[in-house]
Design an enzyme around this catalytic site. Structure first.
Site, PDB file in Angstrom:
ATOM      1  CE1 TYR A 111      -3.559  -2.375   0.233  1.00  0.00           C
ATOM      2  CE2 TYR A 111      -4.150  -1.459   2.351  1.00  0.00           C
ATOM      3  CZ  TYR A 111      -4.440  -2.289   1.296  1.00  0.00           C
ATOM      4  OH  TYR A 111      -5.586  -3.028   1.309  1.00  0.00           O
TER       5      TYR A 111
ATOM      6  CB  ILE B  26       1.417  -9.038  -4.805  1.00  0.00           C
ATOM      7  CG1 ILE B  26       2.793  -9.668  -4.635  1.00  0.00           C
ATOM      8  CG2 ILE B  26       1.490  -7.513  -4.712  1.00  0.00           C
ATOM      9  CD1 ILE B  26       3.647  -9.609  -5.887  1.00  0.00           C
ATOM     10  CE  LYS B  27      -5.919  -5.189  -0.776  1.00  0.00           C
ATOM     11  NZ  LYS B  27      -5.850  -3.724  -0.918  1.00  0.00           N
ATOM     12  CB  VAL B  28      -1.716  -3.509  -5.539  1.00  0.00           C
ATOM     13  CG1 VAL B  28      -0.259  -3.883  -5.272  1.00  0.00           C
ATOM     14  CG2 VAL B  28      -2.236  -4.189  -6.794  1.00  0.00           C
TER      15      VAL B  28
ATOM     16  CB  SER C 237      -8.524  -3.849  -2.251  1.00  0.00           C
ATOM     17  OG  SER C 237      -7.562  -2.828  -2.339  1.00  0.00           O
TER      18      SER C 237
END
Lengths: 309, 309, 309, 309, 309
Positions: free
Chosen positions: B173, B205-207, B254
């Protein structure tokens, strides 16, 4: 592959290292086109981390794929491929045993920019071992207010690496509020940076090709009084190599800001003529199409090998 | 459950991981409605810690009970449920073996707000193991003055997690004084954030879904010169996925600030069309009544599965 | 070599040390021209790190080669050779067993200059052992805002060194914002610096030859009231030695700013006459041609041995 | 003592804890007058450290003696006695086995006052074990710039405590520059503080009885939109308990600024009616004569037990 | 030596300590002229480190020799001798077994002066054991911005010391920006400082003889309301002793600024009459000729023993 006399000579400079570390250093010196000559050309690809993926790979999109760089280094006959943890993890199994690997164990990005930079620790000696690497790579920033912390951390990692039979490659990049912009590549500063890396136990030292600028007043006084020859690029290379234990440590160079391939080749000739041990060439190789890169790297290796002027 | 070809293909990208970690990654890819498709929808519930319990759960009070979210994730057919230590401790025995769990091992609250944020370490690899989790989750803030400390800590935890056969999920983030507010979701910054997470050894990986804004001047120059296609949401997803090792790392998204379900579904279509691997959807699911949430999540999964337009 | 009465007397002052440490201290006191006399002349070469290679070695270029200093110390009949990690690594195998070695385990460079200096840890007790050293060397900066951290670290390393049977040599150099420039070599400050090193467990203490200046008001009052004799260099040496446990710790001196060899010899006479234990002489020896250096060091040793006036 | 249904019900909420920890939690819930009811009244005496001995004990001088508080807690039928290391060391042998003990493992004094407070670590899990305690107690300051360090440290100690079969009691006291003075006891902040403690793995949470003030704008918006009932003390207790995992964590309360015993009893009724689990009462009990204190505490326990109105 | 009833009574206050620690505490209480009386006079010599050797020893030059102080303490019949590492190392073999030793494990110098002081760690529990000490000594500075770090470190060392059967002696010296100059010896602050030391697990506490000043407004209010008697030195001693667990911890005193021996003796009478356990007397004893010092210390011990008025 039989070890050449030159390689044995170089190994002889590292009298305090274990046979394990000498074995890996020998692998580094024996791989690729320049294997056995005592010269080396390394492909480093940490620009994705250091500058961002778009700036690094958009000019030649196959480079987004980590496997591309293993393949490029291999086809070009490089001595080794150096990269951060993720990039090595993504190809180490596929390319196991095909080319010496250097795990870059600290990194920095430019999403926040500091006056006095430091790096994050992004890999370990254990990582290097599980990925089959011959060496760890570590960056120090002489000139930064945080340099002493970096020296301390490097030595800890170097001690651990040596105990594990790994080679230690140090990127010694003067930066930070202790230096002017011009001073970052000044000849006195570059020689100093190479010497510090050697004193910290580096086996291989990577610096930028220095300019003729003299940054520190106290140094300038001595350089002038002693008429240290630093007028030409080759002389400056010679002085840097001399500053790293009188040539008894492997010093390699990255290019300064360059405008054309011809200029790069001139720089390589200066490194060769000044007694430098080789080049580390990243963006200039992986940011062009692979056939061009192979030709470009082939020319450089030819210059070092003496098969090109 | 038999592993599908697509799951086996994805596992093949992680050549440096142990069979233990691949087993847990396979569990993550095989669970729930989207199991086996290579896509995933994860339910994360750390908003109680991040924003406070009232702001998080007052809109749908059953969410105060930690068991509610296990049950919601299970009924909705999510791929996994991610939460901080306390929330997992409060349901892990009751739901043991029913759904893959991700222990979020760092967290942040807003009772004090910093210009350059960092997080507290709130869980350990040992905690993840005793709670039966398949993965740890860790947030980094590229752009913060403290980012390098977070990278260093992440890598340490990731090394330990991999040795324990766990998967590493990174929330990347961009935030902090290195970036403008708009820059936090800029396409160049988001791609960079995804790349850093991959280099630090993340498996997943969450961006955030990026905007078309280009934050950094040096990046903009390259994006424009190379005409990198980032005009549509799907193109931007494609570019982020490309930036994470040319699609060889799992990247999930997200939502950005959204006004309606229709917009969320459009975003999901963009993720799907751009080659994204799925969504992580918290507030939008647990802040509505359960039947609505199930329908909402069902629609999203349908879009990914191709059973919905 | 048989241990002399004087050496046995000195060893008797270190009643809390192990036979292992006494053995190494005995080696230090028994080596070279002055072996057995209780006096010592040590060659230290850390100026490459501290000031840069050009400033250090350009005046006598053979000094770029690390082996030069081992050889110089050996030929000159020095008691020991002290240097940072890299310099020792580069010659320890070749010169194994020929001269006592002191590993300098912290260092500082001048590419960034601080008001309140501290040093990087650049070597370990394990390094000292693997290189065959008899001692570790450590610098503290009394007067710096960071001095307490240095004291704490020194004691940790000293404890480890003593457990390994090594000798601890402390360079006690007053510097930092707590002191005026003149105060760095003031007699009260120098005596204080020697005392602190002794209290921290040093076996051998190295200070600069002090001036007659009195820096601290509270000290000046006592020195004047008690008429402490500090008018001549020899008196000041005597006071410093007295301040290090009434002469029961080995205190050696480096020169102040000197203009000629004659002045150095006068200083050495003052050290001898004041009961000092010897000299540590770096730049003045390795920055001149070797024959000159041998003659210069020979004269100094002669003064200590009493074979020269 | 047989475990009651209510105690077994409460133990059932802690599904991730070991039988060892449940055993100690059961001891805490089964001791004293309220044993078995699921309610508790704890006597804490850390005011000597927190405010100084004179301010704490001069009003009732027998309290200078550490044994007084063990005896008071025992005679009053308290559920447990909580104190710092020294106070417990001074009575643990004499009162061994007579009353559950909680070792407060961090503390703070007011001889220096900071805008953003943190505490010293003043006890360890090993200390708690050697003193026969059932629990450790730890204070966090949500709202302080140092809160994240406190969360990190708490979780480390909590992990160690749980491995040792101890209960973890968290004093969650909002303070620091992130909050207004009024905000320290605001209902939104108190609920948030309780939730954070629960997420960090606390078994028992201690907060102050909140006021009706809403501190954070983003929270106020939600509280108003959702019409969260926080008008009366009992409603506020209910909301805090709800915020700690919907009542599945033990939350106890200390008084707000009170003027009379009648007000304290009113507060206790509010805690009881709002579903709170009890009170932690220090100064109000040990600063009066023992007979008065016993009567005062007896009344409070009666209110919880239902034997008093 | 048989343990007296008084010593057994005192040992009884330390119910949480091991027989090993009680054995060493018993040695401390049984040694010297006052052995067995429950009173003690300790000779501390850390002034060389704290103020410099000239200021400390020039008034009586035999004090430069570390052995002098062992001998002085022994001849004077002191209960123990306390000093930093170096001073103890220099005599511990020669005086082994002749007098209880206390290793001062932290120290501070005045070559740099801070508003908020802290100390360097200069000794370890292992050092204390290898030197045959009965105790470690540690200084805290309540009132300093760094006090919490000191408390945390003290507790760690105290835990280790207790595990090794050593006694913990705490010098509790209020200093730093939280206090006015006058406040450093205020009665409320001194009582608070003694209480903190006791809470941190000290067996023996050393404070300065307090003045009648009340520093903190909140404390003054209580002292006045409760009419705490602090008008005379003896009353103030009594209050400090009371503040250290109602007299169940050993509290000893160092002098305030004194003009004559008669004043010192008056102070000692006040300590005796107020129930203090003794004195710690450094400069006043070792800065005079030995016969004078023996007489001076003899008078003090006589006052405590009741053989002098």
């Amino acid at each position: 592959m039989a070890t050449t006399d030159r390689v044995r000579e170089i190994l002889g400079w590292y009298g305090s290292d274990s046979p394990g570390t000498l074995t890996n250093l020998s692998r580094l010196l024996s791989a690729g086109t320049l294997g056995g000559t005592g010269r080396m050309v390394i492909l480093p690809v940490d620009q994705g981390f250091e500058h961002g993926p778009g700036r690094s790979f958009a000019p030649n999109p196959p480079g987004y794929d980590p496997r591309y760089h293993f393949q490029l280094a291999l086809e070009a006959g490089c001595s080794a491929y150096a990269a951060p943890l993720g990039f090595l993890e993504a190809g180490a199994r596929e390319f196991a045993g095909q080319i010496p690997l250097i795990l870059k164990v600290n990194n920095h990005d430019v999403l926040y920019e500091e006056k006095d930079p430091i790096q994050a620790t992004t890999g370990s000696v254990k990582d290097a071992l599980r990925l089959g690497c011959v060496a760890i790579g570590y960056t120090i920033y002489p000139g930064s207010a945080h340099r002493l912390d970096m020296y301390t951390k490097l030595r800890e990692l170097a001690e651990e690496a040596k105990q594990a039979g790994l080679v230690v490659v140090v990127w010694s990049y003067p930066r930070g509020s202790g230096l002017s912009k011009e001073g970052e590549t000044a000849i006195d500063v570059t020689a100093y940076a190479a010497h510090i890396a050697a004193q910290l136990g580096a086996h291989v030292i990577k610096v930028k090709l220095p300019s003729g600028h003299l940054e520190q007043a106290a140094a300038r006084k001595v350089y002038e009084a002693q008429a240290v020859p630093v007028a030409t690029p080759a002389e400056r290379v010679r002085h840097v190599v001399q500053s790293a234990f009188d040539g008894r440590r492997i010093v390699i160079f990255s290019g300064g800001p360059t405008a054309s391939d011809a200029q790069v080749f001139d720089e390589v000739r200066a490194i060769r003529d000044g007694g430098g041990f080789g080049s580390i060439i990243g963006r200039n190789s992986f940011q062009r199409k692979k056939p061009d890169a192979l030709k470009f790297l082939g020319t450089i290796m030819g210059i070092y090998a003496g098969t090109q002027k």
